[in-house]
Design an enzyme around this catalytic site. Structure first.
Site, PDB file in Angstrom:
ATOM      1  N   LYS A  49       0.846  -1.203   0.000  1.00  0.00           N
ATOM      2  CA  LYS A  49       0.000   0.000   0.000  1.00  0.00           C
ATOM      3  C   LYS A  49       0.881   1.253   0.000  1.00  0.00           C
ATOM      4  O   LYS A  49       0.602   2.228  -0.699  1.00  0.00           O
ATOM      5  CB  LYS A  49      -0.938  -0.028   1.221  1.00  0.00           C
ATOM      6  CG  LYS A  49      -2.044  -1.057   1.066  1.00  0.00           C
ATOM      7  CD  LYS A  49      -2.777  -1.405   2.357  1.00  0.00           C
ATOM      8  CE  LYS A  49      -3.721  -2.580   2.062  1.00  0.00           C
ATOM      9  NZ  LYS A  49      -4.424  -3.077   3.245  1.00  0.00           N
ATOM     10  N   GLN A  93      -5.000  -1.570   9.256  1.00  0.00           N
ATOM     11  CA  GLN A  93      -4.775  -2.928   8.724  1.00  0.00           C
ATOM     12  C   GLN A  93      -5.293  -3.950   9.738  1.00  0.00           C
ATOM     13  O   GLN A  93      -4.878  -3.951  10.894  1.00  0.00           O
ATOM     14  CB  GLN A  93      -3.271  -3.135   8.466  1.00  0.00           C
ATOM     15  CG  GLN A  93      -2.928  -4.466   7.835  1.00  0.00           C
ATOM     16  CD  GLN A  93      -3.439  -4.576   6.397  1.00  0.00           C
ATOM     17  OE1 GLN A  93      -3.369  -3.633   5.624  1.00  0.00           O
ATOM     18  NE2 GLN A  93      -3.962  -5.744   6.064  1.00  0.00           N
ATOM     19  N   ASP A 116     -11.355   2.419   3.576  1.00  0.00           N
ATOM     20  CA  ASP A 116     -11.709   1.013   3.376  1.00  0.00           C
ATOM     21  C   ASP A 116     -13.223   0.796   3.285  1.00  0.00           C
ATOM     22  O   ASP A 116     -13.670  -0.312   2.951  1.00  0.00           O
ATOM     23  CB  ASP A 116     -11.179   0.175   4.564  1.00  0.00           C
ATOM     24  CG  ASP A 116      -9.929  -0.609   4.208  1.00  0.00           C
ATOM     25  OD1 ASP A 116      -9.706  -0.853   3.000  1.00  0.00           O
ATOM     26  OD2 ASP A 116      -9.177  -0.991   5.122  1.00  0.00           O
TER      27      ASP A 116
END
Ligand code: NAP
Length: 283
Positions: A49, A93, A116
């Site tokens: 990422k 994460q 997200d």
């Protein structure tokens, strides 16, 4: 003839386009990523990422923590990132270290920075057919792949196997919003084969290697494999018995090179879109 869906190519198109658009900006989109676990795969995902953000010309801030991080410290960081006008997207994460409460953390992220699309406000908007600030990256990537290959979803029987909040459920919602008739299956589903046999579109997101066998697939079905399963030899395979199913499907995604690259491309796209929304009227 079967078409192997090229997720890498489709992702590259999205990333190339973002790179060009970013070059023209005076300010750069910025993604903050929090890594608070020891998991080897998570470390690889976070590094990827970061690399993709920098490649596009985005700003990237990665916060890496060891086990001593407390829930309070993480909450403080989320508040700071929410308030920081130079941060456009916040990604936590998952999973977090076991002593941390991930749901509480996700719910503290400003939904407008929830890159997200996991915040209940964004999930709720998706379920209501409204536009979320961001759509979960893997489900968004799956729909983009289907559209890229001009696969018509209206009135099609689709089955999604796996009901997680990050893949299965939002994928089922997006397909429903695209007018497919959707079955959502899981580990307690009876007669999975009967259901998959009836499907025009099969999307498997279980993490069970080779769960979907050739005799479970209708001739000409579209098969999207989300699963990532590491074999003893280190090779990655999907949920679908690719070599056999590819002779029956009309379209099929490989693993790797199918859904995976789309997930990261959609994360970058979400960062860019959140940046634009937060800078409306300024740039
Ligand atoms: P998850 O939270 O573990 O969910 C797995 C789902 O599969 C659950 O709903 C489970 O049912 C269902 N399931 C398990 N065994 C099954 C079986 N034998 N038959 C039918 N359903 C079964 O996993 P996830 O986070 O959604 O991820 C799923 C897979 O996708 C993993 O391999 C993951 O690595 C991969 N993934 C890939 C990407 C990508 O970008 N390519 C992104 C995210 C995830 P229950 O709910 O009944 O337990």
């Amino acid at each position: 003839m079967t078409t192997i869906i090229d997720g890498k190519l489709c992702a590259k198109k999205i990333l190339d386009d973002l790179k060009q658009k970013t070059k023209k900006l005076q300010k750069k989109p910025a993604l903050a990523v929090i890594l608070a676990n020891d998991d080897a795969s998570s470390k690889v995902y976070v590094a990827s990422k970061e690399k993709h953000s920098l490649d596009l010309g985005f700003d990237s801030c990665v916060y890496r923590f060891d086990k001593s991080i407390t829930q309070g410290e993480l909450i403080k960081l989320i508040h700071e990132l929410n308030e920081n006008p130079n941060i456009n997207g916040i990604l936590v994460q998952l999973p977090l270290f076991k002593h941390l409460n991930s749901q509480e953390i996700i719910e503290l992220i400003n939904p407008k920075k929830d890159v997200d699309g996991f915040h209940p406000i964004n999930v709720g908007k998706l379920n209501c057919g409204l536009e979320p600030y961001a759509i979960c990256c893997t489900p968004k990537g799956i729909i983009k792949l289907l559209k890229e290959y001009k696969i018509n979803l209206t009135g099609k029987n689709a089955i999604v196997i796996g009901r997680s909040n990050i893949v299965g459920k939002p994928t089922a919602t997006l397909l429903t919003n695209e007018n497919a008739t959707v079955t959502l299956a899981h580990s307690k589903t009876k007669n999975l084969k009967e259901l998959t046999k009836n499907a025009d579109i099969i999307i498997s997101a279980t993490g069970v290697a080779k769960l979907i066998k050739a005799d479970m697939v209708k001739k000409g079905a579209v098969v999207i494999d989300v699963g990532i399963n590491k074999q003893a030899n280190g090779k990655l395979i999907g949920d679908v018995d690719f070599e056999k199913v590819k002779n029956i499907a009309s379209y099929i995604t490989p693993v790797p090179g199918g859904v995976g690259p789309m997930t990261i491309a959609c994360l970058m796209e979400n960062t860019y879109e959140l940046f634009l929304a937060q800078n409306k009227g300024i740039i």
